[in-house]
Design a protein around this motif. Structure first.
Motif, PDB file in Angstrom:
ATOM      1  N   UNK A  97       0.853  -1.183   0.000  1.00  0.00           N
ATOM      2  CA  UNK A  97       0.000   0.000   0.000  1.00  0.00           C
ATOM      3  C   UNK A  97       0.893   1.238   0.000  1.00  0.00           C
ATOM      4  N   UNK A  98       0.482   2.205  -0.754  1.00  0.00           N
ATOM      5  CA  UNK A  98       1.234   3.452  -0.846  1.00  0.00           C
ATOM      6  C   UNK A  98       1.067   4.278   0.426  1.00  0.00           C
ATOM      7  N   UNK A  99       2.099   5.025   0.760  1.00  0.00           N
ATOM      8  CA  UNK A  99       2.091   5.846   1.967  1.00  0.00           C
ATOM      9  C   UNK A  99       0.954   6.872   1.946  1.00  0.00           C
ATOM     10  N   UNK A 100       0.726   7.502   0.793  1.00  0.00           N
ATOM     11  CA  UNK A 100      -0.342   8.511   0.723  1.00  0.00           C
ATOM     12  C   UNK A 100      -1.714   7.877   0.956  1.00  0.00           C
ATOM     13  N   UNK A 101      -1.898   6.632   0.497  1.00  0.00           N
ATOM     14  CA  UNK A 101      -3.167   5.934   0.706  1.00  0.00           C
ATOM     15  C   UNK A 101      -3.362   5.641   2.193  1.00  0.00           C
ATOM     16  N   UNK A 102      -2.272   5.254   2.855  1.00  0.00           N
ATOM     17  CA  UNK A 102      -2.352   5.007   4.298  1.00  0.00           C
ATOM     18  C   UNK A 102      -2.746   6.285   5.038  1.00  0.00           C
ATOM     19  N   UNK A 103      -2.157   7.403   4.640  1.00  0.00           N
ATOM     20  CA  UNK A 103      -2.472   8.678   5.292  1.00  0.00           C
ATOM     21  C   UNK A 103      -3.945   9.048   5.074  1.00  0.00           C
ATOM     22  N   UNK A 104      -4.449   8.804   3.871  1.00  0.00           N
ATOM     23  CA  UNK A 104      -5.862   9.063   3.596  1.00  0.00           C
ATOM     24  C   UNK A 104      -6.751   8.172   4.471  1.00  0.00           C
ATOM     25  N   UNK A 105      -6.389   6.889   4.556  1.00  0.00           N
ATOM     26  CA  UNK A 105      -7.176   5.949   5.363  1.00  0.00           C
ATOM     27  C   UNK A 105      -7.134   6.319   6.841  1.00  0.00           C
ATOM     28  N   UNK A 106      -5.963   6.746   7.317  1.00  0.00           N
ATOM     29  CA  UNK A 106      -5.857   7.176   8.715  1.00  0.00           C
ATOM     30  C   UNK A 106      -6.780   8.367   8.979  1.00  0.00           C
ATOM     31  N   UNK A 107      -6.811   9.304   8.056  1.00  0.00           N
ATOM     32  CA  UNK A 107      -7.674  10.477   8.219  1.00  0.00           C
ATOM     33  C   UNK A 107      -9.150  10.071   8.209  1.00  0.00           C
ATOM     34  N   UNK A 108      -9.515   9.160   7.312  1.00  0.00           N
ATOM     35  CA  UNK A 108     -10.899   8.704   7.218  1.00  0.00           C
ATOM     36  C   UNK A 108     -11.324   7.975   8.486  1.00  0.00           C
TER      37      UNK A 108
END
Length: 64
Positions: A1-12
């Motif tokens: 998983x890409x780092x930016x996707x993880x950051x988006x998921x964390x925010x969600x």
């Protein structure tokens, strides 16, 4: 998983945790709200928190 996707998921997930916590705080004192509904919302919030913690750990490992 890409780092930016993880950051988006964390925010969600973080926003969902906040929403659940706010709902609980707003309804816990209302005797008209079924206690089972409160328990279900708390269980949901706790599950989201566990997911957040797991994802955060993976995120931190990648960022290091």
């Amino acid at each position: 998983m890409e780092l930016y996707k993880m950051k988006e998921d964390l925010a969600t997930i973080g926003a969902q945790i906040h929403d659940d916590a706010s709902w609980i705080a707003a309804n816990a004192g209302d005797p008209k709200v079924d206690f089972k509904e409160l328990e279900a919302k708390k269980a949901h919030r706790d599950e989201l928190q566990k997911r957040f913690d797991m994802l955060k750990e993976q995120h931190d490992d990648i960022e290091r």
